[in-house]
Write a protein that holds these residues in place. Structure first.
Motif, PDB file in Angstrom:
ATOM      1  N   GLY A  52      10.054  78.102   5.392  1.00 41.54           N
ATOM      2  CA  GLY A  52      11.266  78.746   4.904  1.00 41.54           C
ATOM      3  C   GLY A  52      11.214  78.990   3.408  1.00 41.54           C
ATOM      4  N   ALA A  53       9.995  79.012   2.851  1.00 39.38           N
ATOM      5  CA  ALA A  53       9.791  79.207   1.410  1.00 39.38           C
ATOM      6  C   ALA A  53      10.518  78.142   0.603  1.00 39.38           C
ATOM      7  CB  ALA A  53      10.230  80.596   0.976  1.00 39.38           C
ATOM      8  N   GLY A  54      10.552  76.903   1.127  1.00 40.24           N
ATOM      9  CA  GLY A  54      11.173  75.809   0.413  1.00 40.24           C
ATOM     10  C   GLY A  54      12.239  75.119   1.238  1.00 40.24           C
ATOM     11  N   ILE A  55      12.842  74.098   0.642  1.00 40.62           N
ATOM     12  CA  ILE A  55      13.809  73.275   1.365  1.00 40.62           C
ATOM     13  C   ILE A  55      15.023  74.084   1.796  1.00 40.62           C
ATOM     14  CG2 ILE A  55      15.385  71.316   1.177  1.00 40.62           C
ATOM     15  CD1 ILE A  55      13.389  70.043  -0.766  1.00 40.62           C
ATOM     16  N   GLN A  56      15.613  74.818   0.864  1.00 43.67           N
ATOM     17  CA  GLN A  56      16.854  75.531   1.185  1.00 43.67           C
ATOM     18  C   GLN A  56      16.639  76.556   2.284  1.00 43.67           C
ATOM     19  OE1 GLN A  56      18.942  77.086  -2.212  1.00 43.67           O
ATOM     20  NE2 GLN A  56      20.513  78.088  -0.980  1.00 43.67           N
ATOM     21  N   GLY A  57      15.584  77.351   2.177  1.00 43.09           N
ATOM     22  CA  GLY A  57      15.315  78.355   3.198  1.00 43.09           C
ATOM     23  C   GLY A  57      15.003  77.735   4.548  1.00 43.09           C
ATOM     24  N   THR A  58      14.328  76.580   4.539  1.00 46.94           N
ATOM     25  CA  THR A  58      14.008  75.903   5.801  1.00 46.94           C
ATOM     26  C   THR A  58      15.268  75.353   6.458  1.00 46.94           C
ATOM     27  OG1 THR A  58      11.792  75.348   5.001  1.00 46.94           O
ATOM     28  CG2 THR A  58      12.647  74.046   6.836  1.00 46.94           C
ATOM     29  N   ILE A  59      16.161  74.789   5.656  1.00 51.42           N
ATOM     30  CA  ILE A  59      17.434  74.309   6.209  1.00 51.42           C
ATOM     31  C   ILE A  59      18.222  75.467   6.810  1.00 51.42           C
ATOM     32  CG2 ILE A  59      19.698  73.382   5.560  1.00 51.42           C
ATOM     33  CD1 ILE A  59      18.253  71.504   3.630  1.00 51.42           C
ATOM     34  N   GLU A  60      18.225  76.592   6.132  1.00 48.58           N
ATOM     35  CA  GLU A  60      18.942  77.765   6.659  1.00 48.58           C
ATOM     36  C   GLU A  60      18.327  78.218   7.978  1.00 48.58           C
ATOM     37  OE1 GLU A  60      18.689  80.518   3.446  1.00 48.58           O
ATOM     38  OE2 GLU A  60      20.221  79.503   2.237  1.00 48.58           O
ATOM     39  N   LEU A  61      17.003  78.194   8.072  1.00 44.58           N
ATOM     40  CA  LEU A  61      16.324  78.563   9.313  1.00 44.58           C
ATOM     41  C   LEU A  61      16.663  77.580  10.427  1.00 44.58           C
ATOM     42  CD1 LEU A  61      14.257  80.121  11.018  1.00 44.58           C
ATOM     43  CD2 LEU A  61      12.460  78.719   9.960  1.00 44.58           C
ATOM     44  N   LEU A  62      16.565  76.292  10.156  1.00 49.69           N
ATOM     45  CA  LEU A  62      16.849  75.282  11.170  1.00 49.69           C
ATOM     46  C   LEU A  62      18.290  75.377  11.666  1.00 49.69           C
ATOM     47  CD1 LEU A  62      15.049  72.202   9.568  1.00 49.69           C
ATOM     48  CD2 LEU A  62      14.290  73.477  11.578  1.00 49.69           C
ATOM     49  N   ASN A  63      19.199  75.692  10.762  1.00 54.33           N
ATOM     50  CA  ASN A  63      20.616  75.758  11.114  1.00 54.33           C
ATOM     51  C   ASN A  63      20.900  76.839  12.156  1.00 54.33           C
ATOM     52  OD1 ASN A  63      23.298  74.642  10.557  1.00 54.33           O
ATOM     53  ND2 ASN A  63      23.766  76.656   9.714  1.00 54.33           N
TER      54      ASN A  63
END
Length: 248
Positions: free
Chosen positions: A116-127
């Motif tokens: 996700g190009a980093g923590i924030q993007g990965t959290i957004e993807l997982l959500n």
């Protein structure tokens, strides 16, 4: 579709592709109070150890997604070995952008937040795959102490000092994203050593068996440099943990 071949070579014997030990996964599973039927999505699932052992121990069900053909094969073999093939399935696919067709109770990315190009993007993807009130698991490195120079940061295989945060700052960052940190389990020195040092025998055996391979010199150079690099840099500066998050 596959990850760079060098990782398939160096981590071919790994069951867990991060500094966690099996007992750390046991600790995390117990801490999360996992129940039979809990549905989990694991993006960047590696050889499937987390899903397979939690399916065996708690009866969770779920899907793992990973780009490595080798790790995908190993995950399916592990599921068969533990008798949980009916509970978990593994998808050989790019985890970046992957969204489950069915909402899950836990969405995880353990040590692969580049998807996700980093923590924030990965959290957004997982959500996108998570049911309301569900939990996100993020596995991520952090600095035990801030490296005094960029050279030392690169010795830890970081692109720059700014790539990682100190542990309190990482938890504060989760808070800024409007997530409560509801659990964490941190790797210890032995976990780091097992993750890194077990590569060395794997590489040595691979070199003995593949003297004419195009990657021979690259693997030879890694075996020469990695023991010193790990003990000089990673052991001194790098931490790693899995953090459980719930949206506020």
């Amino acid at each position: 579709m596959d990850i760079p071949r060098i990782f398939n070579i160096t981590e071919a014997r790994h069951r867990i592709h991060n500094p966690f030990m099996p007992e750390d996964l046991e600790t995390l599973g117990a801490a999360l109070d996992l129940r039979s039927g809990t549905r989990i999505l694991d993006l960047g699932s590696g050889s499937g150890e987390m899903l397979c052992t939690w399916a065996r121990d708690y009866g969770v069900v779920g899907t793992g997604v990973d780009m490595s053909q080798l790790f995908h094969t190993q995950a399916n073999s592990r599921a068969q070995e533990l008798g949980v093939s009916g509970l978990v399935n593994f998808c050989h696919n790019d985890a970046a952008g992957y969204v489950s067709t069915e909402k899950v109770d836990i969405a995880a990315c353990v040590g692969a937040t580049w998807i996700g190009a980093g923590i924030q993007g990965t959290i957004e993807l997982l959500n996108k795959s998570l049911r309301k009130g569900g939990m996100i698991l993020i596995g991520e490195p952090y600095w035990i102490q801030t490296p005094p120079t960029e050279e030392i940061a690169k010795g830890c295989l970081a692109g720059a000092i700014s790539e990682y945060l100190l542990l309190p700052d990482l938890l504060a960052f989760f808070n800024q994203l409007n997530y409560d940190v509801v659990e964490m389990v941190l790797a210890n020195q032995n976990g780091w050593d097992r993750y890194e040092a077990s590569k060395w025998l794997t590489m040595r055996r691979w070199l003995e068996q593949n003297p004419k391979d195009e990657l021979f010199e690259e693997v030879r150079a890694l075996l020469h440099s990695e023991p010193e690099r790990h003990t000089r840099y990673t052991r001194e500066y790098m931490g790693w943990g899995i953090f459980a998050l719930m949206a506020r």
